[in-house]
Design a protein around this motif. Structure first.
Motif, mmCIF file in Angstrom:
data_model
loop_
_atom_site.group_PDB
_atom_site.id
_atom_site.type_symbol
_atom_site.label_atom_id
_atom_site.label_comp_id
_atom_site.label_asym_id
_atom_site.label_seq_id
_atom_site.Cartn_x
_atom_site.Cartn_y
_atom_site.Cartn_z
ATOM 1 N N CYS A 1 0.837 -1.194 0.000
ATOM 2 C CA CYS A 1 0.000 0.000 0.000
ATOM 3 C C CYS A 1 0.870 1.240 0.000
ATOM 4 O O CYS A 1 1.885 1.296 0.704
ATOM 5 N N ASN B 1 3.690 0.328 2.851
ATOM 6 C CA ASN B 1 3.707 -0.819 3.752
ATOM 7 C C ASN B 1 3.084 -2.021 3.107
ATOM 8 O O ASN B 1 2.343 -1.918 2.143
ATOM 9 N N ALA C 1 0.732 -4.864 2.185
ATOM 10 C CA ALA C 1 -0.722 -4.873 2.191
ATOM 11 C C ALA C 1 -1.250 -6.133 2.845
ATOM 12 O O ALA C 1 -0.738 -7.224 2.619
ATOM 13 N N GLN C 2 -2.268 -5.964 3.659
ATOM 14 C CA GLN C 2 -3.044 -7.118 4.094
ATOM 15 C C GLN C 2 -4.072 -7.356 2.995
ATOM 16 O O GLN C 2 -4.239 -6.531 2.093
ATOM 17 N N HIS D 1 -8.804 -1.889 2.864
ATOM 18 C CA HIS D 1 -8.625 -1.488 4.255
ATOM 19 C C HIS D 1 -8.043 -0.085 4.336
ATOM 20 O O HIS D 1 -7.682 0.506 3.338
ATOM 21 N N HIS D 2 -7.946 0.407 5.540
ATOM 22 C CA HIS D 2 -7.402 1.740 5.769
ATOM 23 C C HIS D 2 -6.257 1.625 6.757
ATOM 24 O O HIS D 2 -5.909 0.529 7.182
ATOM 25 N N HIS D 3 -5.674 2.767 7.108
ATOM 26 C CA HIS D 3 -4.445 2.724 7.896
ATOM 27 C C HIS D 3 -4.509 3.614 9.112
ATOM 28 O O HIS D 3 -4.984 4.748 9.022
ATOM 29 N N ASP E 1 -3.349 -1.867 10.049
ATOM 30 C CA ASP E 1 -4.392 -1.912 9.036
ATOM 31 C C ASP E 1 -5.753 -1.980 9.704
ATOM 32 O O ASP E 1 -5.942 -2.698 10.683
ATOM 33 N N SER F 1 -9.428 -3.037 8.908
ATOM 34 C CA SER F 1 -10.113 -3.777 7.854
ATOM 35 C C SER F 1 -11.553 -3.352 7.664
ATOM 36 O O SER F 1 -12.008 -3.137 6.547
ATOM 37 N N GLU G 1 -6.921 7.796 5.893
ATOM 38 C CA GLU G 1 -5.773 7.562 6.759
ATOM 39 C C GLU G 1 -6.113 8.126 8.131
ATOM 40 O O GLU G 1 -6.657 9.227 8.231
#
Ligand code: ZN
Ligand code: ZN
Ligand code: ZN
Ligand code: ZN
Lengths: 145, 145
Positions: B71, B83, B85-86, B90-92, B103, B105, B130
DNA sequence: CGCATAAATGAGACTAGGTGTCAACACATG
DNA sequence: CATGTGTTGACACCTAGTCTCATTTATGCG
């Protein structure tokens, strides 16, 4: 309704109230900026006011951002875009086709932020939400294929 | 549990599955990247793998972003951070003190996006959220003053 | 294995976006 | 008028990232 000139006057007044001087480069930068309700880059301003120093334009925009009069937002690829700030906390709906920026005042993420705080034990210090859209007029001229 | 080596292996496998070659610079870049669960800048990777070309590292990271394996996120000032990615959207939650990235989800902005769509007649194409936080461990070591 | 070929590399020029320095200048105030 | 602070603009410098192009390398095929 509010004209571009009114907008520039308003910004000048706010600068003055903040104890900043109303110099010629600042007046020009604000005038140029007020004519771009659709958002702008600093380099664009520099091109529109070529007789003012580049550093000065950047300093002016930074000042406006710090005073909350202008928002710095982030396109999908991370490229920065600036636009005149509406009052209060808000987010942005940016048209990917024409670049127009609509401010979104009602913030619906408070609930999510609370959850993050509870789940992770972290303290939320700020957030950024940008929504990338195809605006109504762009939908009309270039309909979904 | 998943080790950094496992992570690198997994990324290599994904690259290969995507029809990309497993070259020495890519192996090194992935190895370096896998050791930085807290997020990284490309310049940091370049410093960690100085014998690989800078353009190559940038190309590799860009490839990973396009494949959804990494991401690209945006700090409050607009500076980019990458970073691993899962899975899925998703957001951070980014710690402003230590830079760790959590993350998030569950996306709670769907309702907001629907409203924007209804109110403005625009079609939502994407969004970026973010959250800037003080993480639990940073709160512990540097408590709120 | 050997080879063809497309993919990938690396050096380095170039761009956008932005900051830091510093001498010169503009004002306001006493 | 002196003095001090705010501001300017030229320019060097920085990060982040792309592009070009000649060279190298991974990989699939015979
Ligand atoms: Zn549009
Ligand atoms: Zn908000
Ligand atoms: Zn932290
Ligand atoms: Zn989301």
């Amino acid at each position: 309704m509010t004209t571009e000139t009114d907008t520039a006057e308003e910004l000048l007044r706010r600068l003055e109230d903040g104890g900043h001087r109303l110099t010629a480069p600042r007046r020009s930068a604000l005038a140029a900026l007020a004519q771009r309700p659709e958002g702008f880059t600093v380099e664009e301003l520099c091109r529109e006011v070529p007789w003012a120093g580049r550093a000065t334009i950047y300093r002016t925009v930074r000042l406006l951002v710090r005073m909350g009069l202008v928002c710095k937002l982030s396109m999908l690829d991370g490229k920065p875009l600036y636009n005149l700030a509406q009052a209060g906390h808000h987010h942005h709906a940016i048209c990917l086709t024409c670049g127009s920026v609509a401010d979104v005042s009602r913030c619906g993420v408070d609930h999510l932020l609370e959850n993050i705080q509870l789940l992770t034990g972290s303290q939320v210090m700020g957030h950024r939400l940008e929504v990338y859209v195809l605006c109504a007029s762009c939908r009309a001229t270039a309909p979904q294929r």
